[in-house]
Design a protein around this motif. Structure first.
Motif, mmCIF file in Angstrom:
data_model
loop_
_atom_site.group_PDB
_atom_site.id
_atom_site.type_symbol
_atom_site.label_atom_id
_atom_site.label_comp_id
_atom_site.label_asym_id
_atom_site.label_seq_id
_atom_site.Cartn_x
_atom_site.Cartn_y
_atom_site.Cartn_z
ATOM 1 N N GLU A 192 78.277 -33.554 -17.060
ATOM 2 C CA GLU A 192 79.406 -33.197 -16.205
ATOM 3 C C GLU A 192 79.135 -33.410 -14.718
ATOM 4 O OE1 GLU A 192 80.232 -31.194 -20.065
ATOM 5 O OE2 GLU A 192 78.450 -31.404 -18.815
ATOM 6 N N GLY A 193 77.870 -33.408 -14.286
ATOM 7 C CA GLY A 193 77.599 -33.663 -12.879
ATOM 8 C C GLY A 193 76.363 -32.946 -12.370
ATOM 9 N N SER B 220 94.664 -22.717 -17.833
ATOM 10 C CA SER B 220 95.392 -22.818 -19.093
ATOM 11 C C SER B 220 94.504 -22.312 -20.222
ATOM 12 C CB SER B 220 95.810 -24.270 -19.366
ATOM 13 O OG SER B 220 94.670 -25.105 -19.452
ATOM 14 N N ALA B 221 95.121 -21.732 -21.224
ATOM 15 C CA ALA B 221 94.407 -21.248 -22.405
ATOM 16 C C ALA B 221 94.859 -22.068 -23.607
ATOM 17 C CB ALA B 221 94.685 -19.768 -22.631
ATOM 18 N N GLU B 222 93.890 -22.625 -24.331
ATOM 19 C CA GLU B 222 94.203 -23.456 -25.489
ATOM 20 C C GLU B 222 93.398 -23.000 -26.695
ATOM 21 O OE1 GLU B 222 95.195 -27.611 -23.061
ATOM 22 O OE2 GLU B 222 93.644 -27.571 -24.606
ATOM 23 N N ARG B 223 93.993 -23.195 -27.852
ATOM 24 C CA ARG B 223 93.331 -22.832 -29.105
ATOM 25 C C ARG B 223 92.365 -23.936 -29.527
ATOM 26 N NH1 ARG B 223 94.753 -24.201 -34.516
ATOM 27 N NH2 ARG B 223 94.092 -22.670 -36.085
ATOM 28 N N GLU C 192 92.255 -27.298 -14.144
ATOM 29 C CA GLU C 192 92.800 -28.652 -14.237
ATOM 30 C C GLU C 192 91.703 -29.709 -14.172
ATOM 31 O OE1 GLU C 192 96.390 -31.346 -12.245
ATOM 32 O OE2 GLU C 192 95.762 -29.465 -11.311
ATOM 33 N N ASP C 193 90.672 -29.466 -13.350
ATOM 34 C CA ASP C 193 89.610 -30.460 -13.192
ATOM 35 C C ASP C 193 88.389 -30.180 -14.058
ATOM 36 O OD1 ASP C 193 88.411 -28.325 -11.890
ATOM 37 O OD2 ASP C 193 88.502 -29.227 -9.893
ATOM 38 N N ASN D 280 89.337 -31.165 -6.115
ATOM 39 C CA ASN D 280 89.937 -31.479 -7.420
ATOM 40 C C ASN D 280 89.364 -32.769 -8.017
ATOM 41 O OD1 ASN D 280 91.705 -30.314 -9.325
ATOM 42 N ND2 ASN D 280 93.218 -31.920 -8.977
ATOM 43 N N THR D 281 88.068 -32.980 -7.803
ATOM 44 C CA THR D 281 87.372 -34.106 -8.419
ATOM 45 C C THR D 281 87.027 -33.742 -9.854
ATOM 46 O OG1 THR D 281 86.437 -34.758 -6.293
ATOM 47 C CG2 THR D 281 85.359 -35.606 -8.276
#
Length: 377
Positions: A58-59, A217-220, A313-314, A370-371
């Protein structure tokens, strides 16, 4: 010696558990509040195993956190008297053009960490349970391995209590009330007051701090366990595949193979709702990884469990001071690659409470460039 500030920690997932144990061991007066029971499965920190990657693709900031974390895992192993982290080796694998595989190799070279390059065909010969495409590029890191979430949280809660922390489970937070001198946390039964508040509540952050309009955001997600037809070797590495949107997995202590998908079915969820239990659609989707990239493993899952991914988002973490209340620290390590850095979280929180400069955390601030992190193709 001046008295250290009192601290309330909201959330006892892995971030909150690490922070609570670390701060308590350093003399802070800590109260931690968790809305669910100990070792609950309503968030992102439960389960038998998770991945540790010594050089995360990831960096750079994550590679440096992994270095701190590896020392921490080794210290926790010694303190716990058991292996909370076990080195097994690990791979990042995918087509030659994969940005993820390229980043893994580049970062290994930059940070002078040991690694080996295989073709898919050569790797399959060394680890016959794998059936990778022959022309894939495989970056093998010997210091990667497996960590144990439930055992780790149990250890940290024990350490926290031994150091004087108070842990309140099954306690929902009704309101946060900051003042110019302290911060008050309202529950159904009492109002708790402290000098500092650390909100490490995962997907509940937006509802606890609505004024910030956090873009989370929350995702299953669903994890599946598969039974080998031929026993897995003791040195089977953890794996990340840059294919079909991103597969990942690891061996488990019971000799099974556990895997998941970085996006799964991309289902938004409300974390307050009961979890959507795994079903035939989940099983069929997850089985495609076994059929495509493994041999000698039954493609029908023997067990499946849901979890929540909390995402920015990033895909970077979110660690920063509240812009209007300096006594509130926001601490979200999101999901998908956050558990491995558990020992670093307490260190970061201690530095921030001591107002020690941490310019390396700029990528995690509320106001950032937001990179995107390096992820799957």
């Amino acid at each position: 010696m001046p008295t250290k500030p009192s601290v309330i920690v909201l959330g006892l997932g892995i971030a909150g558990s690490s922070i609570t144990a670390t701060l308590a061991s350093r003399g802070f007066r800590v109260t931690a509040i968790e809305q669910w029971s100990p070792l609950h499965d309503r968030g992102s920190s439960h389960g038998d195993t998770r991945i540790f990657r010594r050089v995360p693709h990831e960096g750079s900031i994550y590679v440096e956190m992994a270095e701190v974390s590896l020392r921490g895992w080794q210290a926790w192993n010694d303190a716990a008297g058991e292996d909370l982290y076990r080195q097994s080796g690990g791979i990042d694998a995918g087509p030659e053009s994969s940005p993820m595989v390229h980043a893994s190799e580049t970062l290994c070279r930059t940070y002078q960490q040991p690694f080996r390059i295989f073709s898919g065909a050569a790797f399959n010969r060394q680890y016959p349970h794998f059936n990778l495409p022959n022309n894939w590029r495989v970056v093998y890191q010997p210091a990667s391995g497996v960590v144990r979430p439930d055992a780790t949280r149990t250890f940290l809660h024990r350490q926290a209590r031994a150091a004087g922390a108070t842990l309140l489970h099954n306690t929902a937070v009704l309101a946060i009330e900051p003042t110019s001198t302290d911060v008050r946390v309202h529950t159904a039964s009492e109002v708790l007051t402290a000098d500092q508040l650390i909100v490490a509540a995962g997907s509940w952050l937006p509802s606890l701090l609505p004024e910030l309009n956090l873009n989370l955001s929350a995702e299953r997600r669903v994890l599946a366990w598969f039974q080998p037809i031929a026993p897995l070797p003791a040195d089977l590495p953890i794996f990340i595949f840059d294919a079909d949107g991103g597969w990942y997995g690891m061996p488990t202590p019971h000799g099974r193979l556990k895997l998941g998908h970085d996006k799964h079915l991309s289902q938004p969820v409300n974390p307050a709702d009961p979890p959507i239990q795994p079903n035939a659609e989940d099983a069929a989707f997850l089985s495609t990884c076994i059929r495509s990239f493994f041999t000698s493993i039954d493609p029908t899952p023997v067990e499946m469990k849901p979890c929540i991914y909390t995402l920015t988002e990033d895909r970077h973490f979110l660690i920063d001071r509240h812009p209007s209340h300096a006594n509130i620290l926001i601490f979200s390590c999101c999901s998908g690659h956050g558990f491995k850095y558990a020992p670093a979280y307490g260190e970061i929180a201690a530095d921030l409470l001591a107002e020690k400069p941490r310019p390396d955390l700029a990528a995690f601030s509320l106001q950032r460039s937001n990179t995107q992190v390096t992820r799957y193709s």
